[in-house]
Design an enzyme around this catalytic site. Sequence first.
Site, PDB file in Angstrom:
ATOM      1  N   VAL A 106       0.840  -1.129  -0.008  1.00  0.00           N
ATOM      2  CA  VAL A 106       0.042  -0.009  -0.190  1.00  0.00           C
ATOM      3  C   VAL A 106       0.836   1.185  -0.123  1.00  0.00           C
ATOM      4  CG1 VAL A 106      -1.792   1.211   0.881  1.00  0.00           C
ATOM      5  CG2 VAL A 106      -1.900  -1.354   1.435  1.00  0.00           C
ATOM      6  N   CYS A 107       0.616   2.144  -0.936  1.00  0.00           N
ATOM      7  CA  CYS A 107       1.154   3.619  -0.873  1.00  0.00           C
ATOM      8  C   CYS A 107       2.902   3.272  -0.795  1.00  0.00           C
ATOM      9  CB  CYS A 107       1.207   4.115   0.357  1.00  0.00           C
ATOM     10  SG  CYS A 107       1.462   5.967   0.471  1.00  0.00           S
ATOM     11  N   THR A 108       3.692   3.738  -0.227  1.00  0.00           N
ATOM     12  CA  THR A 108       5.140   3.850  -0.243  1.00  0.00           C
ATOM     13  C   THR A 108       5.664   2.328   0.092  1.00  0.00           C
ATOM     14  OG1 THR A 108       5.350   4.738   1.708  1.00  0.00           O
ATOM     15  CG2 THR A 108       5.638   6.196  -0.285  1.00  0.00           C
TER      16      THR A 108
END
Length: 204
Positions: free
Chosen positions: A107-109
């Site tokens: 998720v995300c970074t």
Amino acid sequence: MNRKTVAILVFDDVEVLDLAGPFEVFAVTDELCDYGAFNVCTVAPRADVVRARNGLRVVPDYALENCPPAEILVVPGGFGTRALLNDEAVIAWVRTRATGAEIVMSVCTGALVLARAGLLDGLRVTTHHEVLDTLRALAPAATVDANRRYHDNGRVLTAAGISAGIDGALHLVRRELGEAVAERTARYMEYTPEDGRARQAFIP
């Protein structure tokens, strides 16, 4: 139905919704399936309380060395991933655990961590819109496609920024247990899921 273990990596400065969104999806699904779908746990680099982004304290279930095998590994993002990229023990653990998992989700970074572990080569991937170029630099053999909320490559799923982790997790529920179960989970959460399509409004 075989109950699958979902291990969510937590660390200092992890983005709260990055971990809480998928946690809620998998845990709610498990509850709605009479606790026969997913066993959700958290794992941290060390057996200490984790201070998530903006101060939320999380007590992990396991440290890296005693985390049980997991069919689904979730690597969330947040500012804390910057330190993880230089933590060889964590990167090695992610790389090793990924080989035994059925699905690895970022998720995300968290996608940067997967890139650092060498897990994204040849795949179509995404991450938070502010670090797309960073992901391209870390994973030059991957295709970074910012136009979708998530990309499912079979064994590896990458979700874009923060709330997109909920969509990615619901997609995995749909994939594993069917449309009706995913819809029931989303309805319980009063959440209207995206199907991974365009997110141009966020791209600079």
